[in-house]
Design a protein around this motif. Structure first.
Motif, PDB file in Angstrom:
ATOM      1  N   GLU A  37      -9.853 -22.284 -11.140  1.00 23.42           N
ATOM      2  CA  GLU A  37     -11.207 -22.153 -10.604  1.00 23.42           C
ATOM      3  C   GLU A  37     -11.419 -20.777  -9.980  1.00 23.42           C
ATOM      4  N   LEU A  38     -10.408 -20.271  -9.295  1.00 25.12           N
ATOM      5  CA  LEU A  38     -10.497 -18.948  -8.687  1.00 25.12           C
ATOM      6  C   LEU A  38     -10.678 -17.871  -9.754  1.00 25.12           C
ATOM      7  N   ASN A  39      -9.897 -17.968 -10.808  1.00 28.29           N
ATOM      8  CA  ASN A  39      -9.994 -17.001 -11.907  1.00 28.29           C
ATOM      9  C   ASN A  39     -11.367 -17.066 -12.573  1.00 28.29           C
ATOM     10  N   LYS A  40     -11.832 -18.276 -12.825  1.00 25.93           N
ATOM     11  CA  LYS A  40     -13.152 -18.469 -13.445  1.00 25.93           C
ATOM     12  C   LYS A  40     -14.255 -17.922 -12.554  1.00 25.93           C
ATOM     13  N   ASN A  41     -14.147 -18.174 -11.244  1.00 27.47           N
ATOM     14  CA  ASN A  41     -15.155 -17.717 -10.290  1.00 27.47           C
ATOM     15  C   ASN A  41     -15.257 -16.195 -10.277  1.00 27.47           C
ATOM     16  N   ARG A  42     -14.119 -15.502 -10.270  1.00 30.28           N
ATOM     17  CA  ARG A  42     -14.129 -14.037 -10.260  1.00 30.28           C
ATOM     18  C   ARG A  42     -14.732 -13.471 -11.531  1.00 30.28           C
ATOM     19  N   LYS A  43     -14.388 -14.066 -12.669  1.00 27.41           N
ATOM     20  CA  LYS A  43     -14.939 -13.582 -13.936  1.00 27.41           C
ATOM     21  C   LYS A  43     -16.458 -13.724 -13.967  1.00 27.41           C
ATOM     22  N   GLN A  44     -16.950 -14.863 -13.487  1.00 32.86           N
ATOM     23  CA  GLN A  44     -18.396 -15.105 -13.491  1.00 32.86           C
ATOM     24  C   GLN A  44     -19.116 -14.138 -12.571  1.00 32.86           C
ATOM     25  N   ILE A  45     -18.568 -13.959 -11.366  1.00 30.42           N
ATOM     26  CA  ILE A  45     -19.184 -13.041 -10.405  1.00 30.42           C
ATOM     27  C   ILE A  45     -19.192 -11.621 -10.958  1.00 30.42           C
ATOM     28  N   TYR A  46     -18.050 -11.199 -11.519  1.00 30.89           N
ATOM     29  CA  TYR A  46     -17.969  -9.819 -12.000  1.00 30.89           C
ATOM     30  C   TYR A  46     -18.944  -9.582 -13.139  1.00 30.89           C
ATOM     31  N   LYS A  47     -19.012 -10.507 -14.093  1.00 32.25           N
ATOM     32  CA  LYS A  47     -19.897 -10.324 -15.253  1.00 32.25           C
ATOM     33  C   LYS A  47     -21.365 -10.303 -14.834  1.00 32.25           C
ATOM     34  N   PHE A  48     -21.775 -11.312 -14.080  1.00 31.88           N
ATOM     35  CA  PHE A  48     -23.185 -11.437 -13.703  1.00 31.88           C
ATOM     36  C   PHE A  48     -23.633 -10.285 -12.819  1.00 31.88           C
TER      37      PHE A  48
ATOM     38  N   GLY B 189     -17.360 -25.132   8.372  1.00 31.15           N
ATOM     39  CA  GLY B 189     -18.785 -24.976   8.084  1.00 31.15           C
ATOM     40  C   GLY B 189     -19.050 -24.840   6.596  1.00 31.15           C
ATOM     41  N   TYR B 190     -18.186 -24.097   5.903  1.00 34.90           N
ATOM     42  CA  TYR B 190     -18.333 -23.924   4.468  1.00 34.90           C
ATOM     43  C   TYR B 190     -18.122 -25.248   3.740  1.00 34.90           C
ATOM     44  N   GLN B 191     -17.080 -25.980   4.123  1.00 36.69           N
ATOM     45  CA  GLN B 191     -16.809 -27.274   3.489  1.00 36.69           C
ATOM     46  C   GLN B 191     -17.941 -28.257   3.740  1.00 36.69           C
ATOM     47  N   ALA B 192     -18.527 -28.205   4.933  1.00 33.23           N
ATOM     48  CA  ALA B 192     -19.670 -29.072   5.241  1.00 33.23           C
ATOM     49  C   ALA B 192     -20.872 -28.705   4.380  1.00 33.23           C
ATOM     50  N   SER B 193     -21.047 -27.400   4.110  1.00 32.13           N
ATOM     51  CA  SER B 193     -22.169 -26.973   3.278  1.00 32.13           C
ATOM     52  C   SER B 193     -22.004 -27.463   1.849  1.00 32.13           C
ATOM     53  N   LEU B 194     -20.753 -27.548   1.376  1.00 29.53           N
ATOM     54  CA  LEU B 194     -20.508 -28.068   0.033  1.00 29.53           C
ATOM     55  C   LEU B 194     -20.850 -29.548  -0.044  1.00 29.53           C
TER      56      LEU B 194
ATOM     57  N   THR C 251     -18.764 -18.279  -0.537  1.00 27.85           N
ATOM     58  CA  THR C 251     -17.575 -18.638  -1.314  1.00 27.85           C
ATOM     59  C   THR C 251     -16.590 -17.474  -1.338  1.00 27.85           C
ATOM     60  N   CYS C 252     -17.108 -16.268  -1.483  1.00 26.56           N
ATOM     61  CA  CYS C 252     -16.267 -15.067  -1.470  1.00 26.56           C
ATOM     62  C   CYS C 252     -15.555 -14.927  -0.123  1.00 26.56           C
ATOM     63  N   ILE C 253     -16.282 -15.119   0.970  1.00 29.02           N
ATOM     64  CA  ILE C 253     -15.671 -15.058   2.308  1.00 29.02           C
ATOM     65  C   ILE C 253     -14.585 -16.113   2.440  1.00 29.02           C
ATOM     66  N   TYR C 254     -14.897 -17.325   2.007  1.00 29.48           N
ATOM     67  CA  TYR C 254     -13.982 -18.466   2.120  1.00 29.48           C
ATOM     68  C   TYR C 254     -12.656 -18.166   1.422  1.00 29.48           C
ATOM     69  N   LEU C 255     -12.737 -17.724   0.175  1.00 25.01           N
ATOM     70  CA  LEU C 255     -11.519 -17.444  -0.581  1.00 25.01           C
ATOM     71  C   LEU C 255     -10.762 -16.260   0.005  1.00 25.01           C
ATOM     72  N   PHE C 256     -11.499 -15.283   0.507  1.00 21.28           N
ATOM     73  CA  PHE C 256     -10.853 -14.107   1.080  1.00 21.28           C
ATOM     74  C   PHE C 256     -10.065 -14.455   2.341  1.00 21.28           C
ATOM     75  N   ILE C 257     -10.699 -15.153   3.268  1.00 17.56           N
ATOM     76  CA  ILE C 257      -9.996 -15.412   4.533  1.00 17.56           C
ATOM     77  C   ILE C 257      -8.829 -16.383   4.344  1.00 17.56           C
ATOM     78  N   LEU C 258      -8.955 -17.323   3.405  1.00 19.49           N
ATOM     79  CA  LEU C 258      -7.827 -18.218   3.136  1.00 19.49           C
ATOM     80  C   LEU C 258      -6.612 -17.422   2.678  1.00 19.49           C
ATOM     81  N   MET C 259      -6.819 -16.517   1.731  1.00 18.70           N
ATOM     82  CA  MET C 259      -5.715 -15.744   1.175  1.00 18.70           C
ATOM     83  C   MET C 259      -5.216 -14.673   2.142  1.00 18.70           C
ATOM     84  N   PHE C 260      -6.132 -14.039   2.878  1.00 21.10           N
ATOM     85  CA  PHE C 260      -5.743 -12.950   3.773  1.00 21.10           C
ATOM     86  C   PHE C 260      -4.925 -13.477   4.951  1.00 21.10           C
ATOM     87  N   TYR C 261      -5.392 -14.564   5.572  1.00 26.88           N
ATOM     88  CA  TYR C 261      -4.641 -15.122   6.702  1.00 26.88           C
ATOM     89  C   TYR C 261      -3.298 -15.675   6.247  1.00 26.88           C
TER      90      TYR C 261
END
Length: 299
Positions: A185-196, A287-292, A244-254
């Protein structure tokens, strides 16, 4: 006309006189005041409608503050990156991450301000840069070799092209214990964001044209020209993808700070910034999970 600069107002009045004299016209300063009135009306409408996204934008605000506070935390550690580095290299590394995280923080502020001003298309252009910078930052904190190359500064074109950064991040994620479904899902998400968003950034037809027409949030189905800015329903997608970008970034960075670099709370100032950053991180994640969940119920 509502010009802050008296100098510009004088120039405008002179240009009106020249224009009228040369072409035998009768343009008046009041004509430009009518334009100001129209712009004020548009801005008043934007101010009324921007509250529609206030809750969604507040999540971006928490993420922005989380990343911003993180800068102060790592700033308390001269050697927060593991590895064998010289004193000069440690200084450059610290400056590098503080610089990248500052750009991410300020980029989030810019995106929020653009959306609040009814400039969703421009926010998307900025998001493309922010997303790619977040991927680069993750690669650098996870891979010592890439970090060494990056701080040398002269190998950027060879090693740090966007597709290479994305491929490297896929490699890093595949080495983690994340479930394969999440990795995919992470790989798919990056490809979609980059292309669009690349097509938006590079003005690929028909994105600039379509981007000038927006769906209003007042229920009207007809598309409206977004000249001078208009709050649009399209911003829901932009805000979601930013969060979503923030969410994935802080999970991986921390995760990198704790597992790879063993960053710990040590001094009094360190504890002050670390505590705030961690609390903001957890607040954003929940907050992000609640928004989902809210989005799934709405669907």
């Amino acid at each position: 006309m509502n010009l802050v600069s008296e100098k510009l107002l004088n120039i405008l009045e002179d240009e009106i006189k020249k224009f009228n004299k040369e072409l035998n016209k009768d343009v008046k300063l009041v004509d430009f005041e009518h334009l100001e009135a129209d712009l004020k009306s548009i801005n008043d409408e934007i101010d009324k409608e921007k509250v529609f996204f206030s809750e969604e934008l507040s999540l971006i605000d928490v993420g922005m503050k989380c990343i911003g506070t993180l800068i102060f935390w790592i700033g308390e550690h001269d050697h927060f990156i593991a590895g064998n580095w010289t004193k000069e290299e440690y200084e450059r590394i610290n400056q590098t991450f503080q610089g990248l995280l500052t750009q991410l923080t300020n980029g989030l502020i810019g995106i929020s301000k653009l959306i609040e001003r009814g400039l969703d298309y421009q926010a998307r252009v900025l998001f493309r840069n922010l997303a790619e910078m977040s991927w680069l930052t993750l690669v650098l904190i996870y891979d010592e070799e890439w970090l060494r190359m990056y701080i040398q500064g002269d190998k950027y074109e060879k090693y740090f092209r966007p597709y290479k950064i994305r491929n490297k991040l896929n490699e890093i994620e595949n080495a983690t214990e994340l479930p394969q479904s999440i990795k995919d899902e992470l790989n798919k998400n990056r490809k979609q964001i980059y292309k669009f968003y690349s097509e938006i950034l590079h003005n690929t037809y028909p994105y600039p044209i379509l981007g000038a027409m927006v769906k209003r949030i007042n229920g009207e189905e007809n598309l409206a020209l977004s000249l001078f800015g208009k709050i649009t329903r399209y911003s829901s997608r932009t805000i979601h993808e930013v969060n979503t970008c923030i969410y994935l970034f802080i999970l991986m960075f921390y995760r990198a700070l704790g597992t790879l670099h063993k960053l710990k709370v040590e001094g009094e100032n360190d504890e002050y910034f670390a505590s705030k950053s961690i609390i903001l991180m957890n607040t954003f994640i929940k907050g992000y999970q609640a928004s989902l969940s809210k989005s799934e119920k709405a669907d």
